[in-house]
Design a protein around this motif. Structure first.
Motif, PDB file in Angstrom:
ATOM      1  N   THR A  35     -10.011 -11.423   1.939  1.00 46.80           N
ATOM      2  CA  THR A  35      -9.202 -10.685   2.104  1.00 46.80           C
ATOM      3  C   THR A  35      -8.128 -12.358   1.287  1.00 46.80           C
ATOM      4  N   LYS A  42      -2.868 -11.362  -5.202  1.00 47.47           N
ATOM      5  CA  LYS A  42      -2.163  -9.955  -5.508  1.00 47.47           C
ATOM      6  C   LYS A  42      -1.146  -9.721  -6.241  1.00 47.47           C
ATOM      7  N   THR A  48      -2.623  -3.671  -9.346  1.00 43.25           N
ATOM      8  CA  THR A  48      -3.777  -2.419  -8.731  1.00 43.25           C
ATOM      9  C   THR A  48      -3.514  -3.223  -7.190  1.00 43.25           C
ATOM     10  N   LEU A  49      -3.310  -4.307  -6.659  1.00 41.80           N
ATOM     11  CA  LEU A  49      -2.709  -4.746  -5.488  1.00 41.80           C
ATOM     12  C   LEU A  49      -1.830  -4.558  -4.844  1.00 41.80           C
ATOM     13  N   TYR A 110       0.435   3.251   2.696  1.00 44.48           N
ATOM     14  CA  TYR A 110       0.619   2.544   2.261  1.00 44.48           C
ATOM     15  C   TYR A 110       1.034   2.651   1.125  1.00 44.48           C
ATOM     16  N   TRP A 111       1.905   3.466   1.130  1.00 47.74           N
ATOM     17  CA  TRP A 111       2.767   3.973  -0.105  1.00 47.74           C
ATOM     18  C   TRP A 111       3.907   2.866  -0.404  1.00 47.74           C
ATOM     19  N   ARG A 127       0.674   2.914  -4.493  1.00 45.64           N
ATOM     20  CA  ARG A 127      -0.534   2.268  -3.410  1.00 45.64           C
ATOM     21  C   ARG A 127       0.064   0.599  -3.508  1.00 45.64           C
ATOM     22  N   ARG A 128       0.513   0.341  -1.821  1.00 47.08           N
ATOM     23  CA  ARG A 128       0.618  -0.842  -1.482  1.00 47.08           C
ATOM     24  C   ARG A 128      -0.754  -1.256  -1.051  1.00 47.08           C
ATOM     25  N   ASN A 129      -2.149  -1.176  -1.857  1.00 48.54           N
ATOM     26  CA  ASN A 129      -3.622  -2.043  -1.584  1.00 48.54           C
ATOM     27  C   ASN A 129      -3.589  -3.132  -0.825  1.00 48.54           C
ATOM     28  N   SER A 130      -1.976  -3.595  -1.344  1.00 54.74           N
ATOM     29  CA  SER A 130      -2.021  -5.741  -0.435  1.00 54.74           C
ATOM     30  C   SER A 130      -2.046  -5.598   0.973  1.00 54.74           C
ATOM     31  N   LEU A 132      -3.298  -3.261   2.716  1.00 55.27           N
ATOM     32  CA  LEU A 132      -4.033  -2.572   4.062  1.00 55.27           C
ATOM     33  C   LEU A 132      -5.393  -4.221   3.682  1.00 55.27           C
TER      34      LEU A 132
END
Length: 189
Positions: A35, A42, A48-49, A110-111, A127-130, A132
């Protein structure tokens, strides 16, 4: 007891400690390393992240809408464009004066919604995958899932991981240098 035999005893103890910690700590270290690598990259993952920061039409704060107005617009966009079921509770508002935008980042999901500060127009909904990945990285995801206040799991997780890593470093150094000292002592004898 000779100095070399004392050092050899400490090397054996260090090896036992090192070995006993290795397997249980392996999962922690893998999660933290993987991670951490993702978090380091990121901003270089083509959105993407972490969504790219957009640019508004004006960087002059005197022309911007009020934060309250932007907040209500962001909540309405969340309900209309993402889901009316998601919590509108805001974690933070990231104002970017040099870009003329405001990022609304939510607490329970995570939006992210980026608004033009001048017009209130949505510039990006993503989405803010980072976020998560960051919660997985520091262990706070378990506290969030279980609804635990005060982040006790995060504290336990980071303490175990930190102490394990610290003991690996200390015992590893002792294994490396202790073996050299023992070897040197035997050569002198």
């Amino acid at each position: 007891m000779k100095k070399s035999s004392k050092i050899a005893a400490w090397v054996r103890i260090s090896r036992k400690i090192h070995r006993k910690i290795a397997l249980p700590a392996l999962l922690f270290f893998f999660i933290i390393a993987f991670t951490g690598l993702l978090l380091g990259w990121k901003k270089n993952t083509a959105g993407t992240l972490l969504p790219h920061t957009q640019k508004g039409i004006s960087t002059d704060p005197s022309t911007w809408l009020s934060v309250d107005s932007l907040y209500h617009i962001a909540i309405q966009i969340l309900r209309d464009s993402v889901s009316a079921e998601l919590s509108p509770e805001i974690s933070r508002i990231d104002m970017r004066p040099s870009k003329g935008i405001a990022k609304f980042i939510f607490k329970k999901h995570y939006w992210e919604i980026q608004l033009d500060c001048n017009t209130g127009k949505p510039l990006q909904i993503a989405r803010r995958n980072s976020d998560l990945i960051e919660r997985i990285h520091d262990g706070s995801i378990i506290d969030n899932w279980l609804g635990i206040k005060g982040s006790p799991f995060k504290l336990i997780y980071t303490t175990i991981a930190g102490l394990s890593l610290l003991s690996f470093v200390i015992t590893g150094l002792f294994l490396y240098f202790g073996a050299k000292w023992v070897k040197r002592s035997k050569e002198k004898a």
